[in-house]
Design a protein around this motif. Structure first.
Motif, PDB file in Angstrom:
ATOM      1  N   LEU A 588       1.047  -1.031  -0.171  1.00 16.22           N
ATOM      2  CA  LEU A 588       0.039   0.298   0.113  1.00 16.22           C
ATOM      3  C   LEU A 588       0.874   0.772   0.172  1.00 16.22           C
ATOM      4  O   LEU A 588       1.649   1.136   0.441  1.00 16.22           O
ATOM      5  N   ILE A 597      -2.900   1.190  -4.041  1.00 14.96           N
ATOM      6  CA  ILE A 597      -2.318  -0.486  -3.617  1.00 14.96           C
ATOM      7  C   ILE A 597      -0.854  -0.055  -5.396  1.00 14.96           C
ATOM      8  O   ILE A 597      -0.931   0.553  -6.038  1.00 14.96           O
ATOM      9  N   ALA A 686      -2.789  -7.289   1.418  1.00 16.85           N
ATOM     10  CA  ALA A 686      -1.954  -6.477   1.720  1.00 16.85           C
ATOM     11  C   ALA A 686      -1.127  -5.933   2.988  1.00 16.85           C
ATOM     12  O   ALA A 686      -1.865  -5.921   3.984  1.00 16.85           O
ATOM     13  N   ALA A 710      -7.440  -0.160  -0.402  1.00 19.56           N
ATOM     14  CA  ALA A 710      -6.508  -1.284  -0.217  1.00 19.56           C
ATOM     15  C   ALA A 710      -7.828  -2.310  -0.243  1.00 19.56           C
ATOM     16  O   ALA A 710      -8.844  -2.847  -1.448  1.00 19.56           O
ATOM     17  N   VAL A 715      -8.624  -5.531  -2.312  1.00 13.04           N
ATOM     18  CA  VAL A 715      -7.781  -6.825  -0.673  1.00 13.04           C
ATOM     19  C   VAL A 715      -8.769  -6.631   0.464  1.00 13.04           C
ATOM     20  O   VAL A 715      -9.774  -6.416   0.664  1.00 13.04           O
ATOM     21  N   VAL A 718      -5.286  -6.742   5.873  1.00 11.08           N
ATOM     22  CA  VAL A 718      -4.158  -5.703   4.988  1.00 11.08           C
ATOM     23  C   VAL A 718      -3.107  -5.642   7.021  1.00 11.08           C
ATOM     24  O   VAL A 718      -3.496  -5.916   8.009  1.00 11.08           O
TER      25      VAL A 718
END
Ligand code: ADP
Length: 756
Positions: A588, A597, A686, A710, A715, A718
């Motif tokens: 990120l 991203i 991510a 994200a 995504v 995270v």
């Protein structure tokens, strides 16, 4: 014997005086007749004579006799001698009884000496009064004096002496001494009168000159106005500036400088090559506002209303602004701490500055500092330079037309320091409340008071702002908007404003919510709403053309026909790959435009142990690569042996914007680990975090923007540095809802979870 107390009057033997018989009433004396004996006693202070007692009178009085009373009631009295008052009593009826004895004089002057001294003194007086308008009247009066006692008694009221001193003349026994005293008092009187008269005459002269000057000026003014009316096109510059300097209300220094320049202008004349420069200067200083604006009480309710009306969301920002205004209101001040709004472009920083001005009912002025590299752009050029100009601050003050505007200093993070000096140190002076009441622009060359200006600065990030400047400011973060917030901003603010600007009416067009959402997701890539605003403006302009051409009566904008209105599909956001490949990990990034991203791609290829880095990487990111390689080598000594024989290629696809910063550290480490272990990482995971050589994951900036990106990219999980957990407060619920957020402390916490 009739006793009469008197105060502040010299009476001496041999003096004949007159009074009206009514006066005797005041003395409580009923009737007088010739031959009556009188005793004048001297009161020590001004008091009611009917209450006087022995202690209130001086010990020496004057014995006198009534000589005649004429038919008109004029009483003629002769003072006979000085007496010692031995006793002084009042009977029940209030009649005073005194006990007296004659007080002998010391006859130390012959009658001839007395006469000559008296005559000398009288001629001094006669001479003296010649200089005065009232002299003639006084002269007639003086010619009647028969001796020096006449003189002193009749002058008694005019002598500049107190009663104590006057009584001394009565008291001394020696005639010689008494003459001395009288001469001395007379001389002092004449001198003081002369001095006072001269001063009065001079003052009168001055006044007359002033009146004359005023009258002449008025006449000139009237004549000039008549001339101006006849030839309005040629009202001279000099006259124009004379007037505007007089009316501008400048401080003393400024007025002096302006008049100096005006005089130069007069001398140089219109054909001189300096004329234009002098004109510009006077034009500048006379259009500046020199008036100190009164403090107007701050209405917090109204301020809240304005901020809410003009800006959607931004709850925390508004709270901080209101707090600042409350502090100003408590201190009854027009300025307070300097606010620094930090956030991506289009997040509302400048426009909220404008709303603050509106809320306070003050003028607004915006100054862009982006790319300013020369100190003189802030502080002005000295007028000795050709083409000298005032600095941007004073130029802004002139534009605002007030001495207390809300001044937005835009992009303070984009000041550049180079050979032109350090503009940020000049800015420091502008913002320093200790110094800015006498801020001196080099061009103006006179101080100007900036202390009532409310300064608001904006910046995209604080990284490049010098520490001393940053310390002066209160930082307020503008976190950027979620897709939902953008949707409401578009509906409530941007679309109505764009309609108004383009003239498209509500009845002419409908824009479906889905279309708005599509514009946000597919046509813009930003934290703010600047791009969104542009797209909506474009859409309205297109609609306007259609309506005017009559091609359509009512337009309907839907996702399906957006392409027609705005054109090509705007932006290709990176979205996560479906397939997982060893050596490739989703990261990120924070960019000026918000969050994105990014993919870290790594590969080992035949070669000789070289490192190849490609893609849009800044210097800081290259350093992160070195750290990551060292770290992975130490974690996987066996697996990384191949680094010596093969080339390691690290690539960060360009995406839409260049990326830099240390926060890709953990992503690079994970990508390399995945590469050397041959185990792929799920692309829906991510991560962001700086890494240290010891394998710690350290905090990063821009978390809200990164998490928004994200979600947008699809995504699901995270990893964030544990130290950033408190930043989650600033992340919108709708974003947090979509993600599994895993805080981590160590690199191995990530590796153990994603490399399985
Ligand atoms: P910045 O100074 O942060 O670059 P601006 O203040 O210039 O951003 O904002 C760009 C545009 O977006 C302006 O037209 C502003 O009115 C609009 N805007 C930004 N934030 C909001 C908000 N929260 N509500 C309504 N309009 C907004």
């Amino acid at each position: 014997m009739i006793t009469i107390p008197i105060y502040d009057t010299i009476l001496l033997p041999d003096v004949i005086f007159y009074f009206k018989s009514e006066v005797t009433d005041e003395w409580n004396v009923q009737t007088l007749k010739a031959g009556d004996e009188l005793c004048f006693v001297m009161l020590r202070e001004d008091m009611d004579p009917n209450k006087a007692e022995l202690r209130d009178i001086y010990p020496i009085g004057i014995y006198a006799r009534v000589e005649t009373i004429d038919a008109d009631g004029n009483v003629k009295v002769r003072a006979v001698s000085r007496v010692n008052v031995l006793d002084f009593k009042r009977n029940r009826k209030g009649v005073i009884k005194v006990d007296l004895e004659i007080r002998p004089e010391i006859e130390d002057l012959t009658p001839e000496e007395e006469d000559s001294r008296f005559e000398q003194l009288r001629s001094r007086f006669l001479n003296f009064v010649q200089n005065y308008q009232w002299g003639l009247w006084a002269r007639a009066f003086m010619l009647q004096w028969k001796n020096i006692y006449d003189l002193v008694c009749s002058m008694s009221g005019y002598l500049m002496m107190d009663w104590e001193e006057k009584y001394e003349i009565i008291e001394v026994d020696s005639r010689k001494e008494r003459y001395d005293l009288i001469e001395h008092a007379s001389m002092a009187f004449m001198e003081l009168t002369d001095v006072a008269e001269t001063a009065e005459q001079q003052q009168q002269q001055r006044n007359e000159n002033l009146y004359r000057e005023d009258a002449i000026k008025k006449q000139i003014d009237i004549l000039q106005r008549e001339l101006d009316e006849m030839h309005p096109e040629s009202i001279s510059d000099v006259r124009k500036f004379e007037k505007s300097i007089a009316e501008a209300g400048m401080n003393e220094d400024a007025e002096r400088e302006a008049r100096k320049v005006l005089n130069r202008m007069k001398q140089e004349g219109q054909d001189s090559h300096e004329y234009g420069m002098l004109y510009d200067y006077l034009d500048f200083v006379t259009t500046l506002s020199w008036k100190t604006e009164e403090y107007v009480p701050i209405d917090l309710g109204k301020a809240e209303e304005v901020l809410d009306r003009e800006h959607y969301g931004l709850k925390k920002v508004k709270e901080r602004i209101i707090q600042q205004l409350a502090v100003m209101a408590l201190n009854k001040k027009q300025s307070g701490s300097i606010l620094l709004f930090v956030g991506a472009p289009g997040t509302g920083k400048t426009s909220i500055g404008q709303s603050i001005a509106e809320a306070l009912g003050r003028k607004y002025v915006r100054i862009s500092l982006g790319g300013v590299r020369d100190e003189a752009e802030i502080r002005g050029h000295r007028r000795t330079y050709i083409g000298a100009m005032p600095g941007r601050i004073m130029e802004g003050m002139k534009r605002s037309g007030a001495s207390n505007p809300v001044m937005v200093l835009d992009e303070v993070d984009k000041l550049v320091r180079d050979y032109g000096g350090d503009p940020s140190s000049a800015l420091l002076e502008v913002l320093d409340p200790e110094q800015n009441s006498t801020f001196t622009d080099h061009y103006m060359n006179v101080p100007y008071d900036l202390s009532n200006v409310l300064f608001v600065c904006t910046a995209n990030s604080t990284d490049t702002i010098p520490e001393p400047l940053l310390n002066r400011m209160e930082i307020i973060e503008f976190p950027g908007y979620t897709a939902t917030e953008k949707f409401y901003i578009a509906k409530k603010h941007l679309i109505p404003k764009a309609m108004k600007a383009s003239g498209v009416k509500r009845k002419d067009i409908t824009i479906t919510d889905a279309a708005v959402r599509k514009v946000i997701s597919d046509y813009t890539m930003e934290s703010g709403v600047r791009g969104l605003k542009k797209q909506i403006d474009t859409l309205m302009r297109y609609a306007a053309v259609k309506l005017v051409k009559g091609e359509s009566e009512k337009l309907s904008v839907k996702p399906a026909n957006l392409r027609e209105y705005i054109g090509h599909r705007g932006i290709n956001h990176d979205i996560i790959d479906k397939k997982s490949v060893p050596g490739v990990v989703t990261g990120l990034a924070w960019t000026m435009a918000g969050g994105e991203i990014l993919f870290i791609e790594t590969k080992l290829i035949h070669g000789s142990g070289k490192l190849i880095i490609t893609g849009q990487l800044g210097d800081v990111m290259k350093e992160s690569v070195s750290i990551a390689i060292s770290l992975v080598k130490s974690m996987y000594p066996e697996e990384t042996k191949c680094f010596e024989e093969m080339d390691l290629h690290i690539h960060v696809p360009e995406g839409a914007v260049p990326k830099d910063g240390p926060s890709a550290g953990i992503t690079i480490v994970t990508a390399l680990t995945s590469l050397v272990t041959g185990k792929p990482v799920n692309p829906a995971i991510a991560m962001t975090g700086e890494v240290s050589l010891r394998g710690n994951v350290m905090p990063i900036g821009g978390l809200p923007e990164k998490l928004m990106a994200a979600v947008r990219a699809g995504v699901k999980t995270v990893f964030i540095p544990e130290k950033n957990v408190e930043d989650l407060e600033d992340v919108a619920e709708e974003v947090k809802k979509e993600l599994e957020i895993v805080p981590v402390k160590k690199v191995k916490d990530v590796i153990s979870r994603v490399i399985v």
